[in-house]
Motif scaffolding. Structure first.
Motif, PDB file in Angstrom:
ATOM      1  N   ALA A 292       0.816  -1.211   0.000  1.00  0.00           N
ATOM      2  CA  ALA A 292       0.000   0.000   0.000  1.00  0.00           C
ATOM      3  C   ALA A 292       0.857   1.271   0.000  1.00  0.00           C
ATOM      4  O   ALA A 292       0.574   2.210  -0.747  1.00  0.00           O
ATOM      5  CB  ALA A 292      -0.949   0.000   1.199  1.00  0.00           C
ATOM      6  N   GLU A 293       1.880   1.322   0.817  1.00  0.00           N
ATOM      7  CA  GLU A 293       2.713   2.524   0.878  1.00  0.00           C
ATOM      8  C   GLU A 293       3.461   2.762  -0.426  1.00  0.00           C
ATOM      9  O   GLU A 293       3.642   3.906  -0.850  1.00  0.00           O
ATOM     10  CB  GLU A 293       3.659   2.480   2.074  1.00  0.00           C
ATOM     11  CG  GLU A 293       2.962   2.756   3.387  1.00  0.00           C
ATOM     12  CD  GLU A 293       2.092   4.024   3.368  1.00  0.00           C
ATOM     13  OE1 GLU A 293       2.583   5.099   2.963  1.00  0.00           O
ATOM     14  OE2 GLU A 293       0.907   3.939   3.745  1.00  0.00           O
ATOM     15  N   GLN A 294       3.901   1.695  -1.082  1.00  0.00           N
ATOM     16  CA  GLN A 294       4.563   1.849  -2.373  1.00  0.00           C
ATOM     17  C   GLN A 294       3.590   2.398  -3.420  1.00  0.00           C
ATOM     18  O   GLN A 294       3.962   3.245  -4.238  1.00  0.00           O
ATOM     19  CB  GLN A 294       5.154   0.515  -2.834  1.00  0.00           C
ATOM     20  CG  GLN A 294       6.329   0.068  -1.994  1.00  0.00           C
ATOM     21  CD  GLN A 294       6.757  -1.354  -2.300  1.00  0.00           C
ATOM     22  OE1 GLN A 294       5.931  -2.272  -2.310  1.00  0.00           O
ATOM     23  NE2 GLN A 294       8.047  -1.544  -2.543  1.00  0.00           N
ATOM     24  N   ILE A 295       2.351   1.940  -3.392  1.00  0.00           N
ATOM     25  CA  ILE A 295       1.341   2.443  -4.333  1.00  0.00           C
ATOM     26  C   ILE A 295       1.030   3.910  -4.024  1.00  0.00           C
ATOM     27  O   ILE A 295       0.938   4.738  -4.930  1.00  0.00           O
ATOM     28  CB  ILE A 295       0.052   1.597  -4.287  1.00  0.00           C
ATOM     29  CG1 ILE A 295       0.345   0.161  -4.681  1.00  0.00           C
ATOM     30  CG2 ILE A 295      -1.030   2.195  -5.187  1.00  0.00           C
ATOM     31  CD1 ILE A 295       0.949  -0.010  -6.044  1.00  0.00           C
ATOM     32  N   ASN A 296       0.885   4.257  -2.739  1.00  0.00           N
ATOM     33  CA  ASN A 296       0.636   5.653  -2.377  1.00  0.00           C
ATOM     34  C   ASN A 296       1.777   6.554  -2.856  1.00  0.00           C
ATOM     35  O   ASN A 296       1.540   7.664  -3.333  1.00  0.00           O
ATOM     36  CB  ASN A 296       0.422   5.796  -0.867  1.00  0.00           C
ATOM     37  CG  ASN A 296      -0.938   5.290  -0.440  1.00  0.00           C
ATOM     38  OD1 ASN A 296      -1.932   5.454  -1.142  1.00  0.00           O
ATOM     39  ND2 ASN A 296      -0.998   4.659   0.719  1.00  0.00           N
TER      40      ASN A 296
ATOM     41  N   GLY B  29      -9.157   0.457  -9.090  1.00  0.00           N
ATOM     42  CA  GLY B  29      -8.669  -0.363 -10.200  1.00  0.00           C
ATOM     43  C   GLY B  29      -7.217  -0.084 -10.505  1.00  0.00           C
ATOM     44  O   GLY B  29      -6.423  -1.004 -10.749  1.00  0.00           O
ATOM     45  N   TYR B  30      -6.848   1.185 -10.489  1.00  0.00           N
ATOM     46  CA  TYR B  30      -5.464   1.575 -10.774  1.00  0.00           C
ATOM     47  C   TYR B  30      -4.522   1.001  -9.711  1.00  0.00           C
ATOM     48  O   TYR B  30      -3.454   0.478 -10.032  1.00  0.00           O
ATOM     49  CB  TYR B  30      -5.378   3.093 -10.828  1.00  0.00           C
ATOM     50  CG  TYR B  30      -4.104   3.643 -11.419  1.00  0.00           C
ATOM     51  CD1 TYR B  30      -3.685   3.296 -12.702  1.00  0.00           C
ATOM     52  CD2 TYR B  30      -3.323   4.544 -10.714  1.00  0.00           C
ATOM     53  CE1 TYR B  30      -2.528   3.823 -13.255  1.00  0.00           C
ATOM     54  CE2 TYR B  30      -2.170   5.083 -11.259  1.00  0.00           C
ATOM     55  CZ  TYR B  30      -1.772   4.718 -12.523  1.00  0.00           C
ATOM     56  OH  TYR B  30      -0.619   5.242 -13.063  1.00  0.00           O
ATOM     57  N   ALA B  31      -4.930   1.067  -8.449  1.00  0.00           N
ATOM     58  CA  ALA B  31      -4.113   0.507  -7.366  1.00  0.00           C
ATOM     59  C   ALA B  31      -3.950  -1.001  -7.537  1.00  0.00           C
ATOM     60  O   ALA B  31      -2.868  -1.546  -7.289  1.00  0.00           O
ATOM     61  CB  ALA B  31      -4.729   0.835  -6.014  1.00  0.00           C
ATOM     62  N   CYS B  32      -4.999  -1.679  -7.968  1.00  0.00           N
ATOM     63  CA  CYS B  32      -4.907  -3.132  -8.197  1.00  0.00           C
ATOM     64  C   CYS B  32      -3.947  -3.452  -9.335  1.00  0.00           C
ATOM     65  O   CYS B  32      -3.124  -4.365  -9.211  1.00  0.00           O
ATOM     66  CB  CYS B  32      -6.281  -3.720  -8.503  1.00  0.00           C
ATOM     67  SG  CYS B  32      -7.211  -4.173  -7.046  1.00  0.00           S
ATOM     68  N   VAL B  33      -4.043  -2.721 -10.443  1.00  0.00           N
ATOM     69  CA  VAL B  33      -3.171  -3.027 -11.581  1.00  0.00           C
ATOM     70  C   VAL B  33      -1.716  -2.699 -11.254  1.00  0.00           C
ATOM     71  O   VAL B  33      -0.805  -3.438 -11.635  1.00  0.00           O
ATOM     72  CB  VAL B  33      -3.662  -2.353 -12.883  1.00  0.00           C
ATOM     73  CG1 VAL B  33      -3.316  -0.884 -12.942  1.00  0.00           C
ATOM     74  CG2 VAL B  33      -3.126  -3.070 -14.110  1.00  0.00           C
ATOM     75  N   LEU B  34      -1.479  -1.625 -10.512  1.00  0.00           N
ATOM     76  CA  LEU B  34      -0.111  -1.290 -10.122  1.00  0.00           C
ATOM     77  C   LEU B  34       0.455  -2.305  -9.135  1.00  0.00           C
ATOM     78  O   LEU B  34       1.596  -2.750  -9.263  1.00  0.00           O
ATOM     79  CB  LEU B  34      -0.047   0.107  -9.502  1.00  0.00           C
ATOM     80  CG  LEU B  34      -0.274   1.293 -10.426  1.00  0.00           C
ATOM     81  CD1 LEU B  34      -0.314   2.590  -9.612  1.00  0.00           C
ATOM     82  CD2 LEU B  34       0.785   1.365 -11.500  1.00  0.00           C
ATOM     83  N   SER B  35      -0.341  -2.678  -8.142  1.00  0.00           N
ATOM     84  CA  SER B  35       0.157  -3.565  -7.088  1.00  0.00           C
ATOM     85  C   SER B  35       0.344  -4.996  -7.560  1.00  0.00           C
ATOM     86  O   SER B  35       1.220  -5.698  -7.068  1.00  0.00           O
ATOM     87  CB  SER B  35      -0.771  -3.539  -5.867  1.00  0.00           C
ATOM     88  OG  SER B  35      -2.068  -3.987  -6.193  1.00  0.00           O
TER      89      SER B  35
ATOM     90  N   VAL C   8      -4.472   4.328  -0.614  1.00  0.00           N
ATOM     91  CA  VAL C   8      -4.546   2.871  -0.576  1.00  0.00           C
ATOM     92  C   VAL C   8      -4.255   2.476   0.860  1.00  0.00           C
ATOM     93  O   VAL C   8      -3.224   2.857   1.422  1.00  0.00           O
ATOM     94  CB  VAL C   8      -3.531   2.235  -1.548  1.00  0.00           C
ATOM     95  CG1 VAL C   8      -3.623   0.719  -1.505  1.00  0.00           C
ATOM     96  CG2 VAL C   8      -3.743   2.758  -2.961  1.00  0.00           C
ATOM     97  N   THR C   9      -5.173   1.739   1.470  1.00  0.00           N
ATOM     98  CA  THR C   9      -4.984   1.357   2.871  1.00  0.00           C
ATOM     99  C   THR C   9      -4.505  -0.081   3.030  1.00  0.00           C
ATOM    100  O   THR C   9      -3.944  -0.428   4.059  1.00  0.00           O
ATOM    101  CB  THR C   9      -6.279   1.551   3.690  1.00  0.00           C
ATOM    102  OG1 THR C   9      -7.320   0.755   3.118  1.00  0.00           O
ATOM    103  CG2 THR C   9      -6.683   3.026   3.707  1.00  0.00           C
ATOM    104  N   ASP C  10      -4.725  -0.911   2.008  1.00  0.00           N
ATOM    105  CA  ASP C  10      -4.315  -2.315   2.108  1.00  0.00           C
ATOM    106  C   ASP C  10      -4.152  -2.892   0.711  1.00  0.00           C
ATOM    107  O   ASP C  10      -4.883  -2.528  -0.210  1.00  0.00           O
ATOM    108  CB  ASP C  10      -5.374  -3.116   2.880  1.00  0.00           C
ATOM    109  CG  ASP C  10      -4.926  -4.522   3.245  1.00  0.00           C
ATOM    110  OD1 ASP C  10      -3.700  -4.774   3.324  1.00  0.00           O
ATOM    111  OD2 ASP C  10      -5.801  -5.379   3.467  1.00  0.00           O
ATOM    112  N   VAL C  11      -3.186  -3.778   0.579  1.00  0.00           N
ATOM    113  CA  VAL C  11      -3.004  -4.573  -0.630  1.00  0.00           C
ATOM    114  C   VAL C  11      -2.895  -6.014  -0.172  1.00  0.00           C
ATOM    115  O   VAL C  11      -2.179  -6.321   0.782  1.00  0.00           O
ATOM    116  CB  VAL C  11      -1.729  -4.151  -1.410  1.00  0.00           C
ATOM    117  CG1 VAL C  11      -1.455  -5.115  -2.554  1.00  0.00           C
ATOM    118  CG2 VAL C  11      -1.859  -2.729  -1.933  1.00  0.00           C
ATOM    119  N   PHE C  12      -3.621  -6.886  -0.811  1.00  0.00           N
ATOM    120  CA  PHE C  12      -3.628  -8.307  -0.444  1.00  0.00           C
ATOM    121  C   PHE C  12      -3.689  -9.135  -1.716  1.00  0.00           C
ATOM    122  O   PHE C  12      -3.870  -8.589  -2.816  1.00  0.00           O
ATOM    123  CB  PHE C  12      -4.808  -8.626   0.482  1.00  0.00           C
ATOM    124  CG  PHE C  12      -6.127  -8.086  -0.015  1.00  0.00           C
ATOM    125  CD1 PHE C  12      -6.915  -8.819  -0.889  1.00  0.00           C
ATOM    126  CD2 PHE C  12      -6.561  -6.826   0.377  1.00  0.00           C
ATOM    127  CE1 PHE C  12      -8.112  -8.323  -1.364  1.00  0.00           C
ATOM    128  CE2 PHE C  12      -7.770  -6.313  -0.093  1.00  0.00           C
ATOM    129  CZ  PHE C  12      -8.543  -7.073  -0.958  1.00  0.00           C
TER     130      PHE C  12
END
Length: 149
Positions: free
Chosen positions: A13-17, A74-80, A36-40
């Motif tokens: 999440a921090e990398q995406i932010n 969606g953008y956070a999902c594709v990046l992460s 972004v608060t969480d990536v899983f």
């Protein structure tokens, strides 16, 4: 319908932010309005800290603001999950507004339905209030640029 939970994220999440702040400095203007608060595995959670500037007449969060949160999910999902290429773009986004949301935090729970070489299909459930009721639901597709090299 389950998402693609077998896909492990490449970024947290921090990398995406940090990527969002670099690629779109005007998005938050030094605040954490959208974050972004969480990536899983197979998804992420994004938050909008809605205040007066996000409201339409009547004191509810505007449709364009909710649409933006869905697109950021969606953008956070594709990046992460696809890698840190800021050139991924939305090719489709459909949203259904379910009920009103007032100011305060709104969370978007995003899941990847399919991640391929060229496209990622996702959905996002945007919830608000103390009971976490759905205020909007969206589905979308991102185009992933070809890998260089």
């Amino acid at each position: 319908m389950p998402g693609q939970a077998d896909i492990e994220p490449l970024l947290d999440a921090e990398q995406i932010n940090a990527l969002l702040a670099e690629a779109y400095p005007e998005l938050n203007s030094g605040t954490r309005t959208y974050e972004v608060t969480d990536v899983f595995a197979g998804g992420c959670t994004v938050r909008l800290n809605a205040d007066a500037r996000h409201l339409r007449p009547g004191g509810t969060v505007s449709g364009p603001t909710l649409f933006t949160l869905a697109d950021i999910g969606g953008y956070a999902c594709v990046l992460s999950h696809g890698g840190p290429d800021a050139m991924s773009v939305t090719t489709n986004l459909n949203i259904n507004f379910v009920r009103k949301a007032g100011p305060g935090p709104l969370d978007g729970h995003c899941r990847i339905l399919k991640l391929g070489r060229n496209l990622m299909v996702f959905d996002i459930d945007i919830v608000a209030g103390p009971d976490g009721r759905t205020v909007a639901h969206a589905t979308g597709t991102y185009s992933i640029p070809p890998k260089q090299g």
